[in-house]
Design a protein around this motif. Structure first.
Motif, mmCIF file in Angstrom:
data_model
loop_
_atom_site.group_PDB
_atom_site.id
_atom_site.type_symbol
_atom_site.label_atom_id
_atom_site.label_comp_id
_atom_site.label_asym_id
_atom_site.label_seq_id
_atom_site.Cartn_x
_atom_site.Cartn_y
_atom_site.Cartn_z
ATOM 1 N N PRO A 8 -26.038 17.552 -19.968
ATOM 2 C CA PRO A 8 -25.713 17.911 -21.339
ATOM 3 C C PRO A 8 -26.727 17.318 -22.294
ATOM 4 C CG PRO A 8 -24.309 16.115 -20.608
ATOM 5 C CD PRO A 8 -25.126 16.544 -19.406
ATOM 6 N N ASN A 62 -12.251 23.972 -17.053
ATOM 7 C CA ASN A 62 -11.975 23.144 -18.226
ATOM 8 C C ASN A 62 -10.491 23.090 -18.549
ATOM 9 O OD1 ASN A 62 -12.841 21.429 -20.278
ATOM 10 N ND2 ASN A 62 -13.217 23.084 -21.739
ATOM 11 N N GLY A 120 -16.066 20.802 -23.149
ATOM 12 C CA GLY A 120 -15.608 20.309 -21.856
ATOM 13 C C GLY A 120 -16.531 20.715 -20.725
ATOM 14 N N GLN A 121 -16.088 20.493 -19.507
ATOM 15 C CA GLN A 121 -16.856 20.798 -18.304
ATOM 16 C C GLN A 121 -16.302 22.055 -17.664
ATOM 17 O OE1 GLN A 121 -17.325 17.556 -15.613
ATOM 18 N NE2 GLN A 121 -18.266 18.793 -14.003
ATOM 19 N N TYR A 122 -17.145 23.076 -17.582
ATOM 20 C CA TYR A 122 -16.730 24.352 -17.003
ATOM 21 C C TYR A 122 -17.186 24.423 -15.544
ATOM 22 C CZ TYR A 122 -15.409 25.890 -21.653
ATOM 23 O OH TYR A 122 -14.792 25.993 -22.873
ATOM 24 N N ASN A 155 -22.583 27.494 -10.919
ATOM 25 C CA ASN A 155 -21.982 26.287 -11.458
ATOM 26 C C ASN A 155 -22.042 26.333 -12.982
ATOM 27 O OD1 ASN A 155 -21.509 25.245 -8.881
ATOM 28 N ND2 ASN A 155 -23.463 24.178 -8.822
ATOM 29 N N PRO A 157 -21.642 25.032 -17.103
ATOM 30 C CA PRO A 157 -22.279 23.989 -17.908
ATOM 31 C C PRO A 157 -21.280 22.942 -18.390
ATOM 32 C CG PRO A 157 -21.844 25.882 -19.275
ATOM 33 C CD PRO A 157 -21.395 26.257 -17.883
ATOM 34 N N VAL A 158 -21.814 21.810 -18.817
ATOM 35 C CA VAL A 158 -21.047 20.785 -19.516
ATOM 36 C C VAL A 158 -21.368 20.919 -20.995
ATOM 37 C CG1 VAL A 158 -20.636 18.318 -19.788
ATOM 38 C CG2 VAL A 158 -21.097 19.256 -17.519
ATOM 39 N N SER A 160 -20.572 19.279 -24.428
ATOM 40 C CA SER A 160 -19.998 18.131 -25.119
ATOM 41 C C SER A 160 -19.514 18.525 -26.510
ATOM 42 C CB SER A 160 -21.037 17.016 -25.238
ATOM 43 O OG SER A 160 -21.477 16.599 -23.965
ATOM 44 N N ASP A 204 -30.348 24.162 -18.919
ATOM 45 C CA ASP A 204 -30.194 23.800 -20.316
ATOM 46 C C ASP A 204 -31.584 23.845 -20.953
ATOM 47 O OD1 ASP A 204 -29.958 22.459 -22.734
ATOM 48 O OD2 ASP A 204 -28.603 20.937 -21.969
#
Length: 333
Positions: A8, A62, A120-122, A155, A157-158, A160, A204
């Protein structure tokens, strides 16, 4: 293939952010983040076009219901176009067809722009792919392109809280595009390609850089590579990127091989007839140290070990958010 973890970006303590491409303020709270998403590509050698029909994107996990974006349905998504059609020729609504070969190197196309989503974390990012996708080969023939279950899953992303995130999905087609009939068949209905998640990289944008370079014609001639092709869409060489510096040539694998070091990415070298140079580019490379190797062997099937002989290699360090790293190959290298 060695895959680096997604990171992140730093938390942004902003009450409002300006949306990309507009003047409206996007309000971000302590529970939300701004998310943008686009696609890019590294080319294959035998295709003139690779058109993929995108219909929707989902952020899954999430602890929430999936955050779904249907293309052409809101101010946050790209507009639909008329490239995606059924077998009878009817336009498929809420789809956007993109020729990935127009998005090489640092070029990308946004599918989601500045959408406010729960932070959050997806666990997953899912792309729905509609019918109508196809590959146009250099000889002008067109073959259908399909995706298992009509969905690509990666996978997630996170994101924040309070942050503004811009992610890109890099399609490394030399790994992901699989010829379902590599030996060729006489029945056209069976002549198709598969697009697999192998080789797709979700990155990212704040953590990546880009690589580009030119290859001297004298270098190509010295190593028996083709030069000055009649069709400038035909590749003359290939460049491979490996995670870590000083990887021995003998240990470098091709895209379908099983040697010690698997390619992080690869691309083709093309003759730029209007600029009289031979050029390559690899975009959206995560910051770090790499070995770059070049070969004249172009036949690299993504699901088979091929006899690829690398001519030479060089070390580079990619830095995030910098101008593209220029790495050239000249006579004597």
């Amino acid at each position: 293939m060695s895959v680096k973890p997604l990171l992140p970006i730093a938390l942004l303590s902003l009450a409002g952010l300006t949306a990309c491409g507009g003047s409206e303020d996007v309000q971000v709270s302590a529970q939300t983040a701004v998310f943008s998403f686009g696609v890019s590509d590294a080319p294959v050698t035998e295709a003139a076009k690779v058109v993929v029909c995108f219909s929707g994107i989902e952020l899954v996990g999430n602890g929430l219901q999936p955050q779904r974006f249907t293309l052409g349905s809101s101010q946050f998504t790209s507009e639909a176009n008329d490239l995606c059609r059924t077998a009878s020729g009817a336009v498929i609504p809420n789809t956007r067809g993109i020729d990935l070969l127009t998005l090489q190197g640092a070029n990308s196309e946004a599918l989601i722009r500045s959408a406010v989503v729960p932070a959050g974390q997806y666990g997953q990012l899912r792309l729905d792919i509609a019918e109508g996708s196809y590959v146009e080969r250099l000889d002008g023939s067109r073959r259908s392109l399909s995706v298992p279950s009509n969905q690509l899953r990666l996978n997630g992303p996170v994101l924040s809280a309070g942050g503004n995130f811009n992610y890109t999905l890099e399609f490394d087609l030399r790994k992901a595009l699989v010829d379902a009939n590599p030996a060729g068949v006489s029945t056209p209905i069976n002549q198709n390609y598969l697009l697999k998640p192998t080789g797709l990289r979700l990155v990212d944008n704040s953590q990546v850089g880009h690589l580009q370079g030119d290859v001297a014609e004298s270098f190509l001639l010295d190593n028996q590579c083709p030069v000055n092709p009649a069709d400038d869409r035909a590749a003359v060489a290939a460049v491979y990127l490996y995670d870590g510096a000083s990887r021995p040539l003998a240990d470098l694998s091709d895209n379908g091989g099983n040697k010690l070091y698997q390619p992080y990415a690869s691309t083709a070298v093309f003759f730029k007839n209007d600029e009289t140079r031979y050029h390559y580019s690899i975009g959206f490379v995560e910051a770090g140290s790499y070995t770059v190797a070049i070969t004249c062997d172009l036949d690299d099937q993504p699901e088979a070990a091929d006899d690829i002989v690398f001519i030479t290699s060089k070390n580079i360090t990619i830095e995030a958010r910098q101008q593209p790293y220029q790495l050239d190959f000249a006579q004597g290298d």
